[in-house]
Design an enzyme around this catalytic site. Sequence first.
Site, PDB file in Angstrom:
ATOM      1  N   GLY A 218      51.458  23.673  20.204  1.00 22.09           N
ATOM      2  CA  GLY A 218      50.639  24.784  19.739  1.00 22.09           C
ATOM      3  C   GLY A 218      51.489  25.850  19.075  1.00 22.09           C
ATOM      4  O   GLY A 218      52.510  25.568  18.433  1.00 22.09           O
ATOM      5  N   SER A 219      51.091  27.097  19.272  1.00 21.65           N
ATOM      6  CA  SER A 219      51.718  28.197  18.539  1.00 21.65           C
ATOM      7  C   SER A 219      53.165  28.466  18.942  1.00 21.65           C
ATOM      8  O   SER A 219      53.866  29.200  18.238  1.00 21.65           O
ATOM      9  CB  SER A 219      50.892  29.468  18.714  1.00 21.65           C
ATOM     10  OG  SER A 219      49.647  29.331  18.058  1.00 21.65           O
ATOM     11  N   THR A 220      53.638  27.898  20.066  1.00 24.25           N
ATOM     12  CA  THR A 220      55.052  28.089  20.393  1.00 24.25           C
ATOM     13  C   THR A 220      55.947  27.447  19.331  1.00 24.25           C
ATOM     14  O   THR A 220      57.081  27.882  19.131  1.00 24.25           O
ATOM     15  CB  THR A 220      55.403  27.512  21.777  1.00 24.25           C
ATOM     16  OG1 THR A 220      55.149  26.103  21.793  1.00 24.25           O
ATOM     17  CG2 THR A 220      54.578  28.194  22.871  1.00 24.25           C
ATOM     18  N   SER A 277      50.043  35.586  16.131  1.00 20.47           N
ATOM     19  CA  SER A 277      49.991  34.124  16.045  1.00 20.47           C
ATOM     20  C   SER A 277      49.080  33.653  14.915  1.00 20.47           C
ATOM     21  O   SER A 277      48.140  32.871  15.117  1.00 20.47           O
ATOM     22  CB  SER A 277      49.533  33.527  17.380  1.00 20.47           C
ATOM     23  OG  SER A 277      49.992  32.204  17.502  1.00 20.47           O
TER      24      SER A 277
END
Length: 486
Positions: A218-220, A277
Amino acid sequence: MNKPLRRVAVFCGLLVLALLARVNYVQFVQADQLSSDVHNRRVAINQYAQPRGDIIVDGKAVTGHTTTTGSDFKYKRTYVNGPMWAPVTGFASQAFGTTMLEGVEDKFLTGNDDRLFFNRTIDLLTGKEKKGGNVVTTLNAKAQKAAYDGLGGKKGAVAAIDPRTGAILAMASTPSYDPGSFAGNSTTDTKNWTAVDKKSDADDPTLNRALRQTYPPGSTFKLVTAAAALESGAVTDVDQPTKSPDPYMLPGTTTPLPNEGNIPCKNATLRVALRYSCNSVFGKLGADMGQQTMLDEAEKFGFNSEQFVPVRAAASNFDKKMSPDHVAQSSIGQFDTAATPLQMAMVAAAIANNGTLMKPYEVDKLEAPNLSTIAQTSPSELSKPLSPGNAQKLQSMMETVVKQGTGTKAQIPGVRVGGKTGTAQHGVGNDKAPYAWFVSYAMTDQGSPVAVAVVVEDGSANRDDITGGGLAAPIAKQVMEAVLNH
Protein backbone atom coordinates in the site's frame (compact mmCIF):
# COMPACT_ATOMS: atom_id res chain seq x y z
CA MET A 1 37.62 -78.55 -12.43
CA ASN A 2 34.84 -79.35 -14.85
CA LYS A 3 33.22 -76.68 -16.93
CA PRO A 4 29.91 -76.29 -14.94
CA LEU A 5 31.78 -75.89 -11.64
CA ARG A 6 34.09 -73.34 -13.21
CA ARG A 7 31.12 -71.31 -14.39
CA VAL A 8 29.54 -71.41 -10.92
CA ALA A 9 32.85 -70.33 -9.36
CA VAL A 10 33.21 -67.42 -11.80
CA PHE A 11 29.62 -66.38 -11.14
CA CYS A 12 30.12 -66.49 -7.37
CA GLY A 13 33.32 -64.51 -7.75
CA LEU A 14 31.46 -61.83 -9.69
CA LEU A 15 28.80 -61.69 -6.97
CA VAL A 16 31.49 -61.18 -4.32
CA LEU A 17 33.09 -58.41 -6.39
CA ALA A 18 29.70 -56.76 -6.87
CA LEU A 19 29.04 -56.96 -3.13
CA LEU A 20 32.43 -55.43 -2.35
CA ALA A 21 31.83 -52.65 -4.87
CA ARG A 22 28.41 -51.94 -3.36
CA VAL A 23 29.78 -51.88 0.20
CA ASN A 24 32.54 -49.46 -0.79
CA TYR A 25 30.07 -47.27 -2.70
CA VAL A 26 27.78 -47.05 0.31
CA GLN A 27 30.67 -46.45 2.72
CA PHE A 28 32.59 -43.86 0.74
CA VAL A 29 30.08 -42.27 -1.67
CA GLN A 30 26.71 -42.43 0.06
CA ALA A 31 27.92 -42.17 3.67
CA ASP A 32 27.23 -38.45 4.13
CA GLN A 33 23.86 -38.67 2.38
CA LEU A 34 22.71 -41.63 4.47
CA SER A 35 24.02 -40.19 7.74
CA SER A 36 21.95 -37.03 7.22
CA ASP A 37 18.86 -38.67 5.74
CA VAL A 38 15.73 -37.54 7.60
CA HIS A 39 14.44 -41.13 7.54
CA ASN A 40 17.54 -42.40 9.35
CA ARG A 41 16.32 -42.67 12.94
CA ARG A 42 19.86 -42.79 14.24
CA VAL A 43 20.29 -39.19 13.04
CA ALA A 44 17.34 -38.06 15.14
CA ILE A 45 18.50 -40.09 18.14
CA ASN A 46 21.95 -38.48 17.86
CA GLN A 47 20.36 -35.01 17.71
CA TYR A 48 18.80 -35.50 21.12
CA ALA A 49 21.52 -37.66 22.72
CA GLN A 50 23.06 -34.66 24.51
CA PRO A 51 21.83 -31.30 25.85
CA ARG A 52 21.04 -28.97 22.98
CA GLY A 53 22.71 -25.55 23.09
CA ASP A 54 20.56 -22.53 23.81
CA ILE A 55 19.23 -19.58 21.84
CA ILE A 56 20.14 -16.46 23.80
CA VAL A 57 18.35 -13.08 23.98
CA ASP A 58 19.75 -10.22 26.08
CA GLY A 59 22.04 -12.64 27.88
CA LYS A 60 19.25 -15.04 28.86
CA ALA A 61 18.28 -18.36 27.29
CA VAL A 62 14.82 -18.52 25.72
CA THR A 63 15.29 -22.27 25.23
CA GLY A 64 16.26 -25.15 27.52
CA HIS A 65 16.18 -28.94 27.73
CA THR A 66 14.85 -31.70 29.91
CA THR A 67 15.52 -35.44 30.11
CA THR A 68 12.95 -37.91 28.81
CA THR A 69 11.96 -41.36 30.02
CA GLY A 70 10.69 -44.38 28.13
CA SER A 71 12.26 -43.21 24.86
CA ASP A 72 15.49 -43.67 22.93
CA PHE A 73 15.68 -39.85 22.78
CA LYS A 74 17.57 -38.75 25.90
CA TYR A 75 16.80 -35.01 25.88
CA LYS A 76 13.83 -32.89 24.81
CA ARG A 77 13.74 -29.19 23.94
CA THR A 78 11.93 -26.72 26.21
CA TYR A 79 11.02 -23.06 25.60
CA VAL A 80 10.54 -19.91 27.68
CA ASN A 81 7.58 -17.79 26.50
CA GLY A 82 7.38 -20.10 23.52
CA PRO A 83 4.64 -18.34 21.50
CA MET A 84 6.36 -14.95 21.77
CA TRP A 85 9.73 -16.27 20.60
CA ALA A 86 8.52 -18.95 18.15
CA PRO A 87 9.06 -16.76 15.02
CA VAL A 88 12.71 -16.44 16.09
CA THR A 89 13.50 -19.87 17.51
CA GLY A 90 11.20 -22.01 15.38
CA PHE A 91 10.86 -25.50 16.84
CA ALA A 92 13.08 -28.52 17.47
CA SER A 93 10.82 -31.55 17.63
CA GLN A 94 11.86 -35.18 18.00
CA ALA A 95 8.95 -36.12 15.74
CA PHE A 96 8.55 -33.15 13.36
CA GLY A 97 12.04 -31.81 12.72
CA THR A 98 13.41 -28.27 13.05
CA THR A 99 12.64 -24.80 11.70
CA MET A 100 13.91 -21.20 11.85
CA LEU A 101 17.05 -20.77 14.00
CA GLU A 102 16.57 -24.26 15.45
CA GLY A 103 16.86 -25.55 11.90
CA VAL A 104 19.45 -23.27 10.34
CA GLU A 105 21.81 -23.59 13.31
CA ASP A 106 20.89 -27.22 14.11
CA LYS A 107 24.40 -28.65 13.78
CA PHE A 108 25.85 -25.98 16.02
CA LEU A 109 23.10 -26.36 18.62
CA THR A 110 23.55 -30.15 18.71
CA GLY A 111 27.33 -29.84 18.96
CA ASN A 112 27.95 -31.61 15.63
CA ASP A 113 29.27 -28.57 13.77
CA ASP A 114 32.86 -28.98 12.50
CA ARG A 115 33.75 -25.69 14.22
CA LEU A 116 33.17 -27.42 17.56
CA PHE A 117 35.57 -30.31 16.81
CA PHE A 118 38.22 -29.04 19.23
CA ASN A 119 35.65 -28.64 22.02
CA ARG A 120 34.27 -32.13 21.38
CA THR A 121 37.78 -33.57 21.54
CA ILE A 122 38.55 -31.85 24.85
CA ASP A 123 35.25 -33.04 26.33
CA LEU A 124 35.99 -36.59 25.17
CA LEU A 125 39.45 -36.55 26.72
CA THR A 126 38.20 -35.09 30.01
CA GLY A 127 35.15 -37.33 30.18
CA LYS A 128 32.65 -34.49 30.00
CA GLU A 129 29.24 -34.96 28.42
CA LYS A 130 29.01 -33.63 24.88
CA LYS A 131 27.04 -30.38 24.67
CA GLY A 132 25.75 -28.14 21.90
CA GLY A 133 26.86 -24.58 21.24
CA ASN A 134 24.79 -21.46 21.88
CA VAL A 135 23.29 -19.07 19.34
CA VAL A 136 23.40 -15.50 20.66
CA THR A 137 20.83 -13.34 18.90
CA THR A 138 20.57 -9.60 18.26
CA LEU A 139 16.98 -9.55 19.52
CA ASN A 140 15.82 -7.05 22.13
CA ALA A 141 13.55 -8.77 24.67
CA LYS A 142 11.59 -5.61 25.55
CA ALA A 143 11.03 -4.73 21.91
CA GLN A 144 9.89 -8.30 21.15
CA LYS A 145 7.41 -8.20 24.04
CA ALA A 146 6.09 -4.82 22.92
CA ALA A 147 5.59 -6.17 19.39
CA TYR A 148 3.95 -9.41 20.50
CA ASP A 149 1.68 -7.75 23.07
CA GLY A 150 0.81 -5.00 20.60
CA LEU A 151 -0.39 -7.47 17.99
CA GLY A 152 -2.40 -9.29 20.65
CA GLY A 153 -5.17 -11.39 19.16
CA LYS A 154 -4.84 -9.86 15.70
CA LYS A 155 -3.17 -11.55 12.75
CA GLY A 156 -0.06 -9.70 11.69
CA ALA A 157 3.65 -9.18 12.09
CA VAL A 158 6.32 -6.76 13.28
CA ALA A 159 9.93 -6.42 12.17
CA ALA A 160 12.34 -3.99 13.83
CA ILE A 161 15.94 -3.27 12.80
CA ASP A 162 18.81 -1.16 14.09
CA PRO A 163 19.45 0.95 10.95
CA ARG A 164 23.07 1.59 11.94
CA THR A 165 24.07 -2.08 11.90
CA GLY A 166 21.23 -4.11 10.38
CA ALA A 167 20.73 -6.03 13.64
CA ILE A 168 17.18 -7.35 13.96
CA LEU A 169 15.67 -6.20 17.26
CA ALA A 170 12.18 -7.68 17.08
CA MET A 171 10.43 -10.25 14.89
CA ALA A 172 6.91 -11.01 16.03
CA SER A 173 4.21 -12.93 14.18
CA THR A 174 0.64 -13.74 15.23
CA PRO A 175 -1.16 -16.02 15.61
CA SER A 176 1.68 -18.01 17.11
CA TYR A 177 2.17 -21.41 18.78
CA ASP A 178 4.06 -23.05 21.63
CA PRO A 179 6.99 -25.01 20.13
CA GLY A 180 7.42 -26.88 23.40
CA SER A 181 3.98 -28.48 23.11
CA PHE A 182 5.22 -30.90 20.42
CA ALA A 183 8.96 -31.02 21.13
CA GLY A 184 8.82 -34.72 22.02
CA ASN A 185 7.50 -37.77 20.14
CA SER A 186 4.67 -38.95 22.39
CA THR A 187 1.02 -39.27 21.45
CA THR A 188 0.40 -35.97 23.28
CA ASP A 189 3.02 -34.24 21.14
CA THR A 190 1.40 -35.64 18.01
CA LYS A 191 -2.01 -34.45 19.17
CA ASN A 192 -0.67 -30.95 19.87
CA TRP A 193 1.08 -30.81 16.50
CA THR A 194 -2.12 -31.88 14.74
CA ALA A 195 -4.03 -29.09 16.51
CA VAL A 196 -1.49 -26.54 15.25
CA ASP A 197 -1.20 -28.04 11.78
CA LYS A 198 -4.99 -28.03 11.27
CA LYS A 199 -4.94 -24.23 11.40
CA SER A 200 -2.45 -23.94 8.55
CA ASP A 201 -5.02 -23.27 5.86
CA ALA A 202 -6.50 -20.22 7.60
CA ASP A 203 -4.16 -18.88 10.27
CA ASP A 204 -0.99 -21.00 9.95
CA PRO A 205 0.58 -20.27 13.35
CA THR A 206 3.91 -21.76 12.25
CA LEU A 207 4.26 -19.18 9.45
CA ASN A 208 6.75 -16.45 10.28
CA ARG A 209 4.84 -13.57 8.74
CA ALA A 210 7.65 -11.10 9.41
CA LEU A 211 9.98 -13.03 7.07
CA ARG A 212 7.91 -15.31 4.90
CA GLN A 213 4.58 -13.55 4.16
CA THR A 214 4.43 -10.92 1.43
CA TYR A 215 1.63 -8.34 1.48
CA PRO A 216 0.66 -5.49 -0.81
CA PRO A 217 2.52 -2.66 0.96
CA GLY A 218 0.00 0.00 0.00
CA SER A 219 1.02 3.58 0.62
CA THR A 220 4.14 2.63 2.60
CA PHE A 221 5.71 1.88 -0.80
CA LYS A 222 5.41 5.59 -1.64
CA LEU A 223 8.64 5.96 0.32
CA VAL A 224 10.40 3.96 -2.41
CA THR A 225 8.74 6.09 -5.12
CA ALA A 226 9.75 9.28 -3.31
CA ALA A 227 13.32 7.97 -3.06
CA ALA A 228 13.35 7.21 -6.80
CA ALA A 229 12.03 10.70 -7.58
CA LEU A 230 14.76 12.34 -5.50
CA GLU A 231 17.57 10.10 -6.76
CA SER A 232 16.58 10.42 -10.43
CA GLY A 233 16.15 14.19 -10.22
CA ALA A 234 12.45 14.04 -11.07
CA VAL A 235 12.00 16.05 -7.86
CA THR A 236 14.71 18.29 -6.46
CA ASP A 237 12.73 20.41 -4.00
CA VAL A 238 10.24 18.55 -1.81
CA ASP A 239 8.37 21.80 -1.14
CA GLN A 240 7.75 22.77 -4.77
CA PRO A 241 4.49 21.83 -6.63
CA THR A 242 4.73 18.59 -8.61
CA LYS A 243 2.34 19.60 -11.44
CA SER A 244 0.08 16.64 -10.68
CA PRO A 245 -3.56 16.69 -11.75
CA ASP A 246 -6.38 15.43 -9.57
CA PRO A 247 -7.81 13.16 -10.77
CA TYR A 248 -4.87 11.52 -12.55
CA MET A 249 -5.78 9.22 -15.42
CA LEU A 250 -3.76 6.03 -15.59
CA PRO A 251 -1.61 6.13 -18.77
CA GLY A 252 -3.25 4.56 -21.82
CA THR A 253 -6.61 4.23 -20.04
CA THR A 254 -9.68 6.25 -19.12
CA THR A 255 -9.44 5.05 -15.53
CA PRO A 256 -8.76 7.65 -12.84
CA LEU A 257 -6.42 6.88 -9.95
CA PRO A 258 -8.50 8.05 -6.99
CA ASN A 259 -7.37 9.72 -3.78
CA GLU A 260 -8.99 8.82 -0.47
CA GLY A 261 -11.23 11.59 0.86
CA ASN A 262 -11.10 15.34 0.32
CA ILE A 263 -7.35 15.92 0.48
CA PRO A 264 -5.21 18.62 -1.23
CA CYS A 265 -3.47 16.54 -3.90
CA LYS A 266 -3.69 18.71 -7.02
CA ASN A 267 -0.18 19.98 -7.78
CA ALA A 268 0.80 19.02 -4.23
CA THR A 269 4.40 19.22 -3.15
CA LEU A 270 6.14 15.93 -2.42
CA ARG A 271 6.01 16.72 1.31
CA VAL A 272 2.25 17.38 1.21
CA ALA A 273 1.70 14.35 -1.01
CA LEU A 274 3.42 12.07 1.51
CA ARG A 275 1.62 13.72 4.44
CA TYR A 276 -1.79 13.13 2.87
CA SER A 277 -0.75 9.99 0.92
CA CYS A 278 -1.80 11.31 -2.50
CA ASN A 279 -2.19 8.42 -4.93
CA SER A 280 -2.37 10.80 -7.90
CA VAL A 281 1.01 12.40 -7.17
CA PHE A 282 2.94 9.18 -6.58
CA GLY A 283 1.19 7.26 -9.36
CA LYS A 284 2.09 9.98 -11.86
CA LEU A 285 5.65 10.21 -10.57
CA GLY A 286 6.14 6.48 -10.99
CA ALA A 287 4.70 6.42 -14.50
CA ASP A 288 6.71 9.49 -15.55
CA MET A 289 9.99 8.04 -14.26
CA GLY A 290 9.21 4.74 -15.94
CA GLN A 291 9.52 1.11 -14.97
CA GLN A 292 13.32 0.83 -15.10
CA THR A 293 13.92 3.76 -12.75
CA MET A 294 11.35 2.42 -10.31
CA LEU A 295 12.71 -1.13 -10.58
CA ASP A 296 16.30 -0.03 -10.01
CA GLU A 297 15.37 1.89 -6.86
CA ALA A 298 13.16 -0.90 -5.49
CA GLU A 299 15.95 -3.42 -5.96
CA LYS A 300 18.44 -1.16 -4.18
CA PHE A 301 16.13 -1.40 -1.17
CA GLY A 302 16.17 -5.21 -1.46
CA PHE A 303 13.11 -6.04 -3.56
CA ASN A 304 13.28 -9.13 -5.81
CA SER A 305 16.00 -10.73 -3.65
CA GLU A 306 15.80 -13.26 -0.85
CA GLN A 307 17.51 -12.25 2.36
CA PHE A 308 19.23 -14.70 4.71
CA VAL A 309 19.41 -13.49 8.30
CA PRO A 310 20.51 -16.42 8.46
CA VAL A 311 16.94 -17.77 8.26
CA ARG A 312 15.62 -17.25 4.74
CA ALA A 313 13.31 -14.30 4.19
CA ALA A 314 11.04 -14.44 1.15
CA ALA A 315 11.81 -12.10 -1.74
CA SER A 316 9.58 -9.05 -1.96
CA ASN A 317 8.27 -8.29 -5.44
CA PHE A 318 8.33 -5.38 -7.86
CA ASP A 319 7.48 -6.57 -11.36
CA LYS A 320 10.19 -6.34 -14.04
CA LYS A 321 7.83 -5.97 -17.00
CA MET A 322 4.76 -3.73 -16.80
CA SER A 323 2.66 -1.38 -18.88
CA PRO A 324 2.75 2.32 -17.84
CA ASP A 325 -0.62 2.11 -16.06
CA HIS A 326 0.62 -0.83 -14.01
CA VAL A 327 3.80 1.08 -13.18
CA ALA A 328 1.62 3.85 -11.78
CA GLN A 329 -0.37 1.38 -9.67
CA SER A 330 2.78 -0.39 -8.51
CA SER A 331 4.28 2.94 -7.46
CA ILE A 332 1.57 3.33 -4.82
CA GLY A 333 2.11 -0.22 -3.54
CA GLN A 334 -0.69 -1.93 -5.45
CA PHE A 335 -0.94 -4.15 -8.59
CA ASP A 336 1.62 -6.98 -8.07
CA THR A 337 3.88 -5.14 -5.64
CA ALA A 338 4.34 -7.23 -2.50
CA ALA A 339 6.62 -6.92 0.52
CA THR A 340 7.47 -8.69 3.73
CA PRO A 341 7.45 -6.68 6.97
CA LEU A 342 11.24 -7.19 7.09
CA GLN A 343 11.52 -5.58 3.65
CA MET A 344 9.55 -2.50 4.67
CA ALA A 345 11.61 -2.21 7.87
CA MET A 346 14.67 -2.23 5.60
CA VAL A 347 13.19 0.66 3.58
CA ALA A 348 12.67 2.73 6.74
CA ALA A 349 16.10 1.73 8.04
CA ALA A 350 17.92 2.85 4.89
CA ILE A 351 16.21 6.24 5.00
CA ALA A 352 16.95 6.65 8.72
CA ASN A 353 20.60 5.66 8.18
CA ASN A 354 21.17 8.55 5.77
CA GLY A 355 20.72 6.41 2.67
CA THR A 356 22.86 3.37 3.55
CA LEU A 357 21.09 0.02 3.85
CA MET A 358 22.83 -2.44 6.17
CA LYS A 359 22.40 -6.17 5.69
CA PRO A 360 19.82 -7.47 8.22
CA TYR A 361 20.93 -10.22 10.61
CA GLU A 362 19.59 -11.85 13.78
CA VAL A 363 22.61 -13.83 15.04
CA ASP A 364 25.23 -11.80 16.85
CA LYS A 365 27.59 -14.69 17.53
CA LEU A 366 27.95 -18.43 18.00
CA GLU A 367 29.34 -19.62 21.31
CA ALA A 368 31.00 -22.91 22.22
CA PRO A 369 29.70 -24.73 25.33
CA ASN A 370 32.53 -23.08 27.31
CA LEU A 371 31.17 -19.67 26.11
CA SER A 372 34.15 -18.92 23.88
CA THR A 373 33.18 -17.14 20.65
CA ILE A 374 33.35 -19.37 17.57
CA ALA A 375 31.86 -16.94 15.03
CA GLN A 376 30.99 -13.24 15.27
CA THR A 377 28.74 -11.36 12.83
CA SER A 378 30.18 -8.08 11.57
CA PRO A 379 27.70 -5.49 10.24
CA SER A 380 27.98 -5.08 6.47
CA GLU A 381 26.58 -2.69 3.91
CA LEU A 382 23.99 -4.09 1.50
CA SER A 383 23.45 -1.06 -0.76
CA LYS A 384 23.04 2.72 -0.97
CA PRO A 385 19.48 3.43 -2.15
CA LEU A 386 19.82 7.17 -1.38
CA SER A 387 22.44 9.86 -1.10
CA PRO A 388 22.73 11.32 2.41
CA GLY A 389 21.18 14.59 1.25
CA ASN A 390 18.16 12.92 -0.32
CA ALA A 391 17.75 10.61 2.66
CA GLN A 392 17.58 13.64 4.94
CA LYS A 393 14.94 15.24 2.71
CA LEU A 394 12.88 12.06 2.97
CA GLN A 395 13.42 11.98 6.75
CA SER A 396 12.01 15.49 6.96
CA MET A 397 8.96 14.43 4.93
CA MET A 398 8.37 11.33 7.09
CA GLU A 399 8.64 13.42 10.24
CA THR A 400 5.96 15.74 8.85
CA VAL A 401 3.70 12.68 8.48
CA VAL A 402 4.08 11.95 12.20
CA LYS A 403 3.87 15.57 13.35
CA GLN A 404 0.93 16.71 11.20
CA GLY A 405 -0.26 13.84 9.03
CA THR A 406 -1.68 10.33 9.29
CA GLY A 407 0.98 9.04 11.69
CA THR A 408 0.38 11.22 14.75
CA LYS A 409 -0.25 8.19 16.98
CA ALA A 410 3.44 7.30 16.66
CA GLN A 411 4.65 10.53 18.26
CA ILE A 412 7.15 10.12 21.13
CA PRO A 413 7.81 13.27 23.22
CA GLY A 414 11.35 14.57 22.79
CA VAL A 415 12.18 12.13 19.98
CA ARG A 416 12.28 12.68 16.23
CA VAL A 417 9.95 10.09 14.71
CA GLY A 418 9.40 9.60 11.00
CA GLY A 419 6.74 7.36 9.57
CA LYS A 420 4.39 6.40 6.77
CA THR A 421 0.97 4.81 7.01
CA GLY A 422 -0.54 2.41 4.53
CA THR A 423 -3.92 0.77 4.05
CA ALA A 424 -3.47 -1.88 1.39
CA GLN A 425 -6.47 -3.22 -0.48
CA HIS A 426 -6.62 -6.92 -1.32
CA GLY A 427 -9.02 -9.61 -2.51
CA VAL A 428 -10.98 -9.88 -5.76
CA GLY A 429 -12.25 -6.39 -6.45
CA ASN A 430 -10.82 -5.35 -3.05
CA ASP A 431 -13.63 -7.30 -1.39
CA LYS A 432 -11.58 -8.31 1.67
CA ALA A 433 -10.67 -6.20 4.69
CA PRO A 434 -7.52 -4.20 3.90
CA TYR A 435 -4.15 -4.59 5.58
CA ALA A 436 -3.06 -1.83 7.95
CA TRP A 437 0.61 -0.83 7.64
CA PHE A 438 2.93 1.53 9.44
CA VAL A 439 6.66 1.93 8.88
CA SER A 440 8.73 4.27 10.99
CA TYR A 441 11.99 5.11 12.70
CA ALA A 442 13.05 6.93 15.87
CA MET A 443 16.00 9.32 15.74
CA THR A 444 18.35 10.40 18.53
CA ASP A 445 21.53 12.49 18.58
CA GLN A 446 23.50 9.27 17.96
CA GLY A 447 21.48 8.36 14.88
CA SER A 448 18.52 6.06 14.54
CA PRO A 449 18.57 3.03 16.88
CA VAL A 450 15.39 1.49 15.49
CA ALA A 451 13.25 1.24 12.36
CA VAL A 452 9.98 -0.66 12.50
CA ALA A 453 7.44 -2.11 10.10
CA VAL A 454 4.05 -3.27 11.33
CA VAL A 455 1.30 -4.96 9.34
CA VAL A 456 -2.06 -5.94 10.82
CA GLU A 457 -4.59 -8.24 9.18
CA ASP A 458 -7.75 -7.63 11.20
CA GLY A 459 -10.59 -9.23 9.29
CA SER A 460 -12.96 -8.77 12.24
CA ALA A 461 -12.61 -5.00 12.38
CA ASN A 462 -15.02 -2.58 10.74
CA ARG A 463 -13.64 -1.91 7.26
CA ASP A 464 -13.81 1.85 7.78
CA ASP A 465 -11.80 1.54 11.01
CA ILE A 466 -8.83 -0.25 9.39
CA THR A 467 -6.04 2.28 8.90
CA GLY A 468 -2.31 2.14 9.27
CA GLY A 469 -2.40 5.18 11.54
CA GLY A 470 -5.10 3.70 13.75
CA LEU A 471 -4.14 0.01 14.06
CA ALA A 472 -0.43 -0.24 13.24
CA ALA A 473 1.13 3.06 14.37
CA PRO A 474 0.49 2.52 18.11
CA ILE A 475 2.26 -0.85 17.93
CA ALA A 476 5.26 0.71 16.18
CA LYS A 477 5.37 3.40 18.86
CA GLN A 478 5.49 0.78 21.63
CA VAL A 479 8.35 -1.05 19.92
CA MET A 480 10.34 2.14 19.36
CA GLU A 481 9.84 3.20 22.97
CA ALA A 482 11.02 -0.22 24.17
CA VAL A 483 14.26 0.14 22.21
CA LEU A 484 14.81 3.73 23.31
CA ASN A 485 14.30 2.75 26.96
CA HIS A 486 16.38 -0.45 26.77
